[in-house]
Design a protein around this motif. Structure first.
Motif, PDB file in Angstrom:
ATOM      1  N   LEU A 127      94.009 129.819  27.187  1.00  0.00           N
ATOM      2  CA  LEU A 127      95.135 130.643  27.475  1.00  0.00           C
ATOM      3  C   LEU A 127      95.480 131.497  25.885  1.00  0.00           C
ATOM      4  CD1 LEU A 127      97.818 131.229  28.829  1.00  0.00           C
ATOM      5  CD2 LEU A 127      98.786 129.598  27.662  1.00  0.00           C
ATOM      6  N   PHE A 128      95.010 130.812  24.716  1.00  0.00           N
ATOM      7  CA  PHE A 128      95.409 131.501  23.506  1.00  0.00           C
ATOM      8  C   PHE A 128      94.472 132.734  23.149  1.00  0.00           C
ATOM      9  CE2 PHE A 128      96.853 127.025  21.801  1.00  0.00           C
ATOM     10  CZ  PHE A 128      98.198 127.051  22.772  1.00  0.00           C
ATOM     11  N   GLN A 129      93.459 132.825  24.014  1.00  0.00           N
ATOM     12  CA  GLN A 129      92.418 134.083  23.912  1.00  0.00           C
ATOM     13  C   GLN A 129      92.724 135.158  25.029  1.00  0.00           C
ATOM     14  OE1 GLN A 129      88.828 132.048  24.281  1.00  0.00           O
ATOM     15  NE2 GLN A 129      89.026 130.936  22.533  1.00  0.00           N
ATOM     16  N   GLN A 130      93.915 135.093  25.832  1.00  0.00           N
ATOM     17  CA  GLN A 130      94.117 135.734  26.822  1.00  0.00           C
ATOM     18  C   GLN A 130      95.261 136.819  26.521  1.00  0.00           C
ATOM     19  OE1 GLN A 130      92.342 135.770  29.659  1.00  0.00           O
ATOM     20  NE2 GLN A 130      91.058 134.056  28.640  1.00  0.00           N
ATOM     21  N   HIS A 131      94.881 138.140  26.476  1.00  0.00           N
ATOM     22  CA  HIS A 131      95.813 139.363  26.126  1.00  0.00           C
ATOM     23  C   HIS A 131      97.072 139.229  27.021  1.00  0.00           C
ATOM     24  CE1 HIS A 131      97.143 142.842  24.755  1.00  0.00           C
ATOM     25  NE2 HIS A 131      97.261 143.454  26.023  1.00  0.00           N
ATOM     26  N   CYS A 132      96.837 138.784  28.249  1.00  0.00           N
ATOM     27  CA  CYS A 132      97.952 138.648  29.571  1.00  0.00           C
ATOM     28  C   CYS A 132      99.254 137.781  28.755  1.00  0.00           C
ATOM     29  CB  CYS A 132      97.540 138.658  30.774  1.00  0.00           C
ATOM     30  SG  CYS A 132      96.648 136.911  30.884  1.00  0.00           S
TER      31      CYS A 132
ATOM     32  N   VAL B  59     100.709 117.587  18.026  1.00  0.00           N
ATOM     33  CA  VAL B  59     100.179 118.811  18.521  1.00  0.00           C
ATOM     34  C   VAL B  59     100.283 119.949  17.463  1.00  0.00           C
ATOM     35  CG1 VAL B  59     100.449 120.816  20.436  1.00  0.00           C
ATOM     36  CG2 VAL B  59     100.808 118.341  20.938  1.00  0.00           C
ATOM     37  N   LEU B  60     101.226 120.017  16.466  1.00  0.00           N
ATOM     38  CA  LEU B  60     101.027 121.050  15.642  1.00  0.00           C
ATOM     39  C   LEU B  60      99.825 121.270  14.960  1.00  0.00           C
ATOM     40  CD1 LEU B  60     103.080 122.895  13.821  1.00  0.00           C
ATOM     41  CD2 LEU B  60     103.320 120.843  12.135  1.00  0.00           C
ATOM     42  N   PRO B  61      99.053 120.202  14.378  1.00  0.00           N
ATOM     43  CA  PRO B  61      97.698 120.429  13.621  1.00  0.00           C
ATOM     44  C   PRO B  61      96.655 120.910  14.799  1.00  0.00           C
ATOM     45  CG  PRO B  61      98.092 118.304  13.633  1.00  0.00           C
ATOM     46  CD  PRO B  61      99.443 118.970  14.115  1.00  0.00           C
ATOM     47  N   LEU B  62      96.884 120.903  16.060  1.00  0.00           N
ATOM     48  CA  LEU B  62      95.888 120.941  16.996  1.00  0.00           C
ATOM     49  C   LEU B  62      95.822 122.300  17.640  1.00  0.00           C
ATOM     50  CD1 LEU B  62      95.807 117.571  18.844  1.00  0.00           C
ATOM     51  CD2 LEU B  62      94.206 118.268  17.428  1.00  0.00           C
ATOM     52  N   TYR B  63      97.377 122.661  17.966  1.00  0.00           N
ATOM     53  CA  TYR B  63      97.296 124.093  18.611  1.00  0.00           C
ATOM     54  C   TYR B  63      98.543 124.969  18.124  1.00  0.00           C
ATOM     55  CZ  TYR B  63      94.763 121.489  22.422  1.00  0.00           C
ATOM     56  OH  TYR B  63      93.459 120.815  22.978  1.00  0.00           O
ATOM     57  N   GLY B  64      99.514 124.231  17.536  1.00  0.00           N
ATOM     58  CA  GLY B  64     100.637 125.028  16.856  1.00  0.00           C
ATOM     59  C   GLY B  64     100.408 126.065  15.978  1.00  0.00           C
TER      60      GLY B  64
ATOM     61  N   THR C  21      97.440 127.496  15.470  1.00  0.00           N
ATOM     62  CA  THR C  21      96.543 128.598  16.126  1.00  0.00           C
ATOM     63  C   THR C  21      97.408 129.398  17.094  1.00  0.00           C
ATOM     64  OG1 THR C  21      94.867 126.971  15.999  1.00  0.00           O
ATOM     65  CG2 THR C  21      94.667 128.641  17.567  1.00  0.00           C
ATOM     66  N   LEU C  22      98.450 128.929  17.791  1.00  0.00           N
ATOM     67  CA  LEU C  22      99.038 130.077  18.533  1.00  0.00           C
ATOM     68  C   LEU C  22      99.944 130.858  17.685  1.00  0.00           C
ATOM     69  CD1 LEU C  22      99.887 130.439  21.473  1.00  0.00           C
ATOM     70  CD2 LEU C  22     101.660 128.748  21.548  1.00  0.00           C
ATOM     71  N   GLN C  23     100.795 130.145  16.752  1.00  0.00           N
ATOM     72  CA  GLN C  23     101.584 130.995  15.785  1.00  0.00           C
ATOM     73  C   GLN C  23     100.758 132.166  15.340  1.00  0.00           C
ATOM     74  OE1 GLN C  23     102.660 129.122  12.132  1.00  0.00           O
ATOM     75  NE2 GLN C  23     104.717 130.306  11.988  1.00  0.00           N
ATOM     76  N   GLN C  24      99.500 131.872  14.944  1.00  0.00           N
ATOM     77  CA  GLN C  24      98.677 133.042  14.271  1.00  0.00           C
ATOM     78  C   GLN C  24      98.461 133.894  15.240  1.00  0.00           C
ATOM     79  OE1 GLN C  24      98.176 133.568  11.140  1.00  0.00           O
ATOM     80  NE2 GLN C  24      99.557 131.890  10.806  1.00  0.00           N
TER      81      GLN C  24
ATOM     82  N   LEU D 241     107.873 128.905  14.287  1.00  0.00           N
ATOM     83  CA  LEU D 241     107.109 127.863  14.827  1.00  0.00           C
ATOM     84  C   LEU D 241     108.005 126.513  14.241  1.00  0.00           C
ATOM     85  CD1 LEU D 241     104.852 125.869  16.058  1.00  0.00           C
ATOM     86  CD2 LEU D 241     103.537 126.150  13.907  1.00  0.00           C
ATOM     87  N   LEU D 242     108.478 125.725  15.254  1.00  0.00           N
ATOM     88  CA  LEU D 242     109.421 124.572  15.346  1.00  0.00           C
ATOM     89  C   LEU D 242     108.655 123.514  15.450  1.00  0.00           C
ATOM     90  CD1 LEU D 242     112.926 125.915  15.892  1.00  0.00           C
ATOM     91  CD2 LEU D 242     111.720 126.047  13.655  1.00  0.00           C
TER      92      LEU D 242
END
Length: 142
Positions: free
Chosen positions: A20-25, A45-50, A52-55, A66-67
Motif C-alpha cells: 500500500l505504501f508504494q501505491q500512488h492512489c 508498529v511505529l518503527p516497523l511502518y509508522g 516509513t508511511l510518514q516519509q 505522526l502520533l
C-alpha cells in the motif's frame, strides 16, 4: 487495487492492496479527502511502518503528523484518548483532518473512537497490520 462494496445500513467500500505504501492512489485519496493527515499508531508498529508511511506522505508534499501511544490493550484509556486529542488541538487539527489508524485492534479501536468524537466526528482510514484487526474491522461494520 481490489475493492469490496459492503451494503450495510451505512454502505462503505473496503480497499485491498499489497504494498500500500508504494501505491500512488492511496496518497491521492488522502490528499483529496482532507488537508491534514494524522497517522496514529502504537510503539510496536511505529518503527516497523509508522516512520516509513510518514516519509512517504512527506515525499508527496502532504501535511502529515505522526502520533503514537504504548502498545497493548491497557492503552485503551480515557487518558490516552485525551492525550491524543490534546496533541491534535496543539497541532491545529480540525474538521479538515483525516486520521489514519496504522496498527492492530487497539490502534483501530482507539483511533476510530477518537475520530468519532473529535470535532463531532472526522474521517478516518483503517490500515490494519494484523489479520485479527482486518477481520474485526470487517465484522464490526456488518
Amino acid at each position: 487495487m481490489k475493492t469490496l462494496e459492503i451494503n450495510s445500513k451505512t454502505p462503505y467500500t473496503l480497499y485491498f492492496q499489497k504494498n500500500l505504501f508504494q501505491q500512488h492512489c492511496f496518497f491521492e485519496y488522502c490528499r483529496t479527502q482532507q488537508k491534514k493527515i494524522v497517522i496514529i499508531t502504537d510503539d510496536h508498529v511505529l518503527p516497523l511502518y509508522g516512520t516509513t508511511l510518514q516519509q512517504a506522505f512527506k515525499m508527496r508534499n502532504l501535511d502529515v503528523l505522526l502520533l503514537h501511544f504504548p502498545a497493548g490493550e491497557r492503552s485503551k484509556t480515557r487518558e490516552n484518548k485525551q492525550r491524543l486529542e490534546d496533541q491534535l488541538l496543539e497541532n491545529h487539527c480540525g474538521r479538515d483532518t483525516v486520521l489514519i489508524a496504522l496498527g492492530g485492534g487497539v490502534v483501530n479501536d482507539l483511533t476510530g473512537f477518537l475520530a468519532a468524537t473529535y470535532c463531532r466526528g472526522i474521517p478516518w482510514i483503517a490500515v490494519p497490520t494484523t489479520l485479527l484487526a482486518m477481520i474485526v474491522l470487517y465484522r464490526d461494520w456488518e
